[in-house]
Design a protein around this motif. Structure first.
Motif, PDB file in Angstrom:
ATOM      1  N   ASP A 174       0.819  -1.214   0.000  1.00  0.00           N
ATOM      2  CA  ASP A 174       0.000   0.000   0.000  1.00  0.00           C
ATOM      3  C   ASP A 174       0.855   1.268   0.000  1.00  0.00           C
ATOM      4  O   ASP A 174       0.537   2.245  -0.687  1.00  0.00           O
ATOM      5  CB  ASP A 174      -0.930   0.004   1.215  1.00  0.00           C
ATOM      6  CG  ASP A 174      -2.007  -1.069   1.120  1.00  0.00           C
ATOM      7  OD1 ASP A 174      -2.344  -1.458  -0.019  1.00  0.00           O
ATOM      8  OD2 ASP A 174      -2.502  -1.509   2.172  1.00  0.00           O
ATOM      9  N   LYS A 175       1.935   1.256   0.765  1.00  0.00           N
ATOM     10  CA  LYS A 175       2.778   2.454   0.874  1.00  0.00           C
ATOM     11  C   LYS A 175       3.422   2.800  -0.464  1.00  0.00           C
ATOM     12  O   LYS A 175       3.392   3.960  -0.905  1.00  0.00           O
ATOM     13  CB  LYS A 175       3.856   2.234   1.938  1.00  0.00           C
ATOM     14  CG  LYS A 175       4.727   3.457   2.186  1.00  0.00           C
ATOM     15  CD  LYS A 175       5.718   3.196   3.316  1.00  0.00           C
ATOM     16  CE  LYS A 175       6.588   4.422   3.566  1.00  0.00           C
ATOM     17  NZ  LYS A 175       7.563   4.187   4.671  1.00  0.00           N
ATOM     18  N   GLU A 225       0.871   4.082  -3.038  1.00  0.00           N
ATOM     19  CA  GLU A 225       0.501   5.487  -2.861  1.00  0.00           C
ATOM     20  C   GLU A 225       1.499   6.409  -3.565  1.00  0.00           C
ATOM     21  O   GLU A 225       1.135   7.483  -4.040  1.00  0.00           O
ATOM     22  CB  GLU A 225       0.423   5.830  -1.375  1.00  0.00           C
ATOM     23  CG  GLU A 225      -0.777   5.232  -0.657  1.00  0.00           C
ATOM     24  CD  GLU A 225      -2.099   5.746  -1.204  1.00  0.00           C
ATOM     25  OE1 GLU A 225      -2.181   6.955  -1.516  1.00  0.00           O
ATOM     26  OE2 GLU A 225      -3.044   4.948  -1.329  1.00  0.00           O
ATOM     27  N   GLN A 226       2.758   5.981  -3.639  1.00  0.00           N
ATOM     28  CA  GLN A 226       3.793   6.794  -4.279  1.00  0.00           C
ATOM     29  C   GLN A 226       3.657   6.815  -5.800  1.00  0.00           C
ATOM     30  O   GLN A 226       4.028   7.803  -6.444  1.00  0.00           O
ATOM     31  CB  GLN A 226       5.184   6.253  -3.915  1.00  0.00           C
ATOM     32  CG  GLN A 226       5.564   6.407  -2.454  1.00  0.00           C
ATOM     33  CD  GLN A 226       6.934   5.813  -2.183  1.00  0.00           C
ATOM     34  OE1 GLN A 226       7.153   4.610  -2.292  1.00  0.00           O
ATOM     35  NE2 GLN A 226       7.881   6.668  -1.839  1.00  0.00           N
ATOM     36  N   LYS A 261       0.694   5.595  -7.717  1.00  0.00           N
ATOM     37  CA  LYS A 261      -0.645   5.428  -8.300  1.00  0.00           C
ATOM     38  C   LYS A 261      -1.027   6.547  -9.264  1.00  0.00           C
ATOM     39  O   LYS A 261      -1.773   6.316 -10.229  1.00  0.00           O
ATOM     40  CB  LYS A 261      -1.695   5.302  -7.198  1.00  0.00           C
ATOM     41  CG  LYS A 261      -1.904   6.566  -6.373  1.00  0.00           C
ATOM     42  CD  LYS A 261      -3.006   6.363  -5.341  1.00  0.00           C
ATOM     43  CE  LYS A 261      -3.270   7.649  -4.559  1.00  0.00           C
ATOM     44  NZ  LYS A 261      -4.366   7.463  -3.570  1.00  0.00           N
TER      45      LYS A 261
END
Length: 208
Positions: A195-196, A199-200, A202
């Motif tokens: 997920d982390k 987020e960078q 997407k």
């Protein structure tokens, strides 16, 4: 044993012949057609698998690809889903002698709306024209500043924040083994992208 005269013997002979004839007619009427029916049914069963095979022949999806650069006949061509860069070059008539094939991955799959550019020997191959979406050496994957994760090369994927050569290769391996990414969220199925990291990247990736 009774003693038959000549006339009686002739009569018995005629009756015997008629009896044999009747038996033959009866056999043909009741047994022969059944055998023919069995043979006909067997022939139909033998034909059935062939008809089924023809019915379930699956046609591959057609894709449209633009081939440009150092090829004999640049243009837009229709290929089949699953075709490779080599197939695209073949339909374009092959490459010209000045073509730099070392800059291409001939085994890479092409996809609908791809643009394949073949550079000449000595032509710069490590940059791309973001205004046209043309990848100088290989398949176009950028046209709006975002990287198409379904077509991008390893070098293009490593331009994403937090994506190194190892993870980039995992992305390529994933789409080769599982097919195209349906959405950008699907990239989280690739090992090493949680997920982390998603987020960078997407807002910098796309699937079409």
């Amino acid at each position: 044993m009774p003693d038959f005269d000549k006339r009686e013997k002739i009569l018995l002979g005629i009756l015997l012949i008629m009896a044999i004839f009747t038996v033959c007619i009866t056999y043909y009427a009741f047994f022969k057609p059944s055998s023919e029916i069995v043979l006909d049914l067997q022939e139909e069963q033998d034909k059935a698998p062939l008809e089924d095979d023809e019915t379930f022949v699956e046609e591959k999806e057609k894709i449209i690809v633009h081939v440009a650069g150092a090829v004999k006949s640049p243009g837009v061509y229709t290929l089949e889903e699953g075709d490779r860069v080599k197939d695209a070059l073949d339909v374009a008539g092959g490459v010209i002698p000045e073509a730099d094939l070392e800059s291409l991955n001939l085994a890479m799959k092409v996809h609908d709306e791809d643009k394949l550019y073949v550079p000449k020997t000595g032509e710069i191959t490590d940059t791309s024209d973001s205004s046209t979406g043309q990848s100088i050496a290989g398949i176009s994957s950028k046209d709006d500043g975002k990287i198409n994760i379904n077509t991008a090369s390893e070098a293009e994927l490593t331009q994403l924040p937090g994506i190194g050569p190892v993870t980039a290769q995992k992305i390529i391996d994933y789409r080769e083994n599982n097919g195209k990414f349906s959405s950008v969220e699907d990239i989280k199925n690739v090992s090493g992208i949680g997920d982390k990291k998603f987020e960078q990247i997407k807002d910098k990736i796309k699937t079409r």
